[in-house]
Scaffold this active site. Structure first.
Site, PDB file in Angstrom:
ATOM      1  N   HIS A   6       0.885  -1.269  -0.161  1.00  0.00           N
ATOM      2  CA  HIS A   6       0.045   0.000   0.026  1.00  0.00           C
ATOM      3  C   HIS A   6       0.877   1.077  -0.416  1.00  0.00           C
ATOM      4  CE1 HIS A   6      -2.539   2.925   2.624  1.00  0.00           C
ATOM      5  NE2 HIS A   6      -3.220   2.022   1.040  1.00  0.00           N
ATOM      6  N   GLU A  33       0.109  -0.599  -4.870  1.00  0.00           N
ATOM      7  CA  GLU A  33      -0.884   0.119  -5.207  1.00  0.00           C
ATOM      8  C   GLU A  33      -0.031   1.899  -4.747  1.00  0.00           C
ATOM      9  OE1 GLU A  33      -3.798   3.105  -3.082  1.00  0.00           O
ATOM     10  OE2 GLU A  33      -1.706   2.494  -2.670  1.00  0.00           O
ATOM     11  N   ASP A  35      -0.920   6.141  -5.611  1.00  0.00           N
ATOM     12  CA  ASP A  35      -2.133   6.940  -6.059  1.00  0.00           C
ATOM     13  C   ASP A  35      -1.472   8.423  -7.065  1.00  0.00           C
ATOM     14  OD1 ASP A  35      -3.869   6.307  -3.464  1.00  0.00           O
ATOM     15  OD2 ASP A  35      -1.700   6.870  -2.445  1.00  0.00           O
ATOM     16  N   HIS A  47      -0.776  10.805  -2.270  1.00  0.00           N
ATOM     17  CA  HIS A  47      -1.790  10.622  -1.828  1.00  0.00           C
ATOM     18  C   HIS A  47      -2.227  12.321  -1.527  1.00  0.00           C
ATOM     19  CE1 HIS A  47      -3.963   9.749   1.822  1.00  0.00           C
ATOM     20  NE2 HIS A  47      -4.663   8.066   0.445  1.00  0.00           N
ATOM     21  N   GLU A  99      -3.912   3.963  -8.350  1.00  0.00           N
ATOM     22  CA  GLU A  99      -5.233   5.296  -7.488  1.00  0.00           C
ATOM     23  C   GLU A  99      -5.381   6.103  -8.245  1.00  0.00           C
ATOM     24  OE1 GLU A  99      -6.163   5.102  -3.674  1.00  0.00           O
ATOM     25  OE2 GLU A  99      -7.657   6.029  -3.916  1.00  0.00           O
TER      26      GLU A  99
HETATM   27  O1  G3P Z   1      -6.133   1.697  -3.189  1.00  0.00           O
HETATM   28  C1  G3P Z   1      -6.985   1.569  -1.757  1.00  0.00           C
HETATM   29  C2  G3P Z   1      -6.285   2.310  -0.996  1.00  0.00           C
HETATM   30  O2  G3P Z   1      -4.971   3.529  -1.003  1.00  0.00           O
HETATM   31  C3  G3P Z   1      -8.201   3.476  -0.694  1.00  0.00           C
HETATM   32  O3  G3P Z   1      -7.197   4.196  -0.110  1.00  0.00           O
HETATM   33  O4  G3P Z   1      -6.478   7.066   0.698  1.00  0.00           O
HETATM   34  O5  G3P Z   1      -5.236   5.248   1.148  1.00  0.00           O
HETATM   35  O6  G3P Z   1      -5.614   6.169  -0.849  1.00  0.00           O
HETATM   36  P1  G3P Z   1      -6.216   5.534   0.875  1.00  0.00           P
HETATM   37 MG    MG Z   2      -5.028   4.554  -2.179  1.00  0.00          MG
END
Ligand code: G3P
Ligand code: MG
Length: 239
Positions: A6, A33, A35, A47, A99
């Protein structure tokens, strides 16, 4: 069960930086993952809506120019990669979940996806694009049908995973606080993968393993893999 780092291995290195991605690959994460937000038509890996937490300054990320973004340093040290730089660095060594945190130019995103598949060592099944704003991923799926999309959700709706089916999504990405066994069963019956975020604690990891989810987003991929494999039952926060 897939282990997805993450924001990279963000327990061990500053999130969404190349160092965090390298640590994730070292930990043999199945996926990373990250952002993405657009500034001046360029796609950057970042993010937060505001700059305070990661760059120690006031203001919104999206109010910067792309030159200002390039000059920023996460925790005074790490540059903010563009999406292309991140994918060039990862080079298909694991899959990547992009994302979308802001609306981005469809053309710019498609160009990066095409480049990743043509020259950066990714197969099309190694790239998943997700967003909480389902209009964005719906539009992407319409214009580039082969793209795997992930339907993000932080709710458990009356008709469970139907919305993800309607989006023709590959996967449902659901908040740990709202995932239920019924939702997982419904998603699986619809042919969807279920990936849960953000999961670092052994109790959650083992429950979700029993429930048969397809993958976990975790800040600590090495530790999570060890919990899945039964090598530890300790919390990573106790180290
Ligand atoms: O993509 C999963 C997760 O990352 C979504 O929430 O705020 O951590 O980007 P966030
Ligand atoms: Mg995310």
């Amino acid at each position: 069960m897939l282990v997805i780092a993450h924001r990279g291995a963000s327990f061990e290195a500053p999130e969404n930086t190349l160092v965090a991605f390298e640590r994730a690959i070292d930990a043999h994460a199945d996926g990373i993952e990250l952002d993405v937000m657009e500034v001046d038509g360029e796609l950057f890996v970042f993010h937060d809506r505001y700059l305070r937490r990661l760059a120690a300054q006031p203001g919104r990320f999206q109010d910067l120019t792309s030159a200002q973004v390039r000059a920023l340093r996460i925790f005074s040290q790490h540059p903010i990669p563009t999406l292309l730089e991140a994918l060039e660095f990862i080079q298909g060594r694991c899959f990547v979940n992009i994302e979308l945190k802001s609306q981005v130019s469809q053309a710019a995103l498609v160009e990066v996806l095409n480049q990743a598949e043509q020259t950066l060592g990714f197969s099309s099944d190694q790239l998943i694009v997700s967003a909480f704003n389902h209009h964005w991923i719906h539009a992407l799926k319409q214009s580039r049908p082969k793209t795997r999309i992930g339907a993000l959700s932080a709710s458990c709706l009356l008709d469970y995973a139907r919305f993800a089916n309607e989006l023709d999504a590959y996967s449902l990405h659901i908040d740990i606080d709202f995932v239920t066994f019924e939702l997982i069963q419904d998603a699986h019956q619809r042919g969807l993968k279920v990936f849960v975020y953000t999961v670092d604690e052994p109790e959650d990891i083992l429950l979700l393993k029993r429930w048969g989810v397809g993958g976990l987003f975790t800040n600590h991929p090495r530790h999570t893999r060890n919990v899945i494999d039964g090598l530890t039952s300790a919390s990573p926060f106790n180290f």
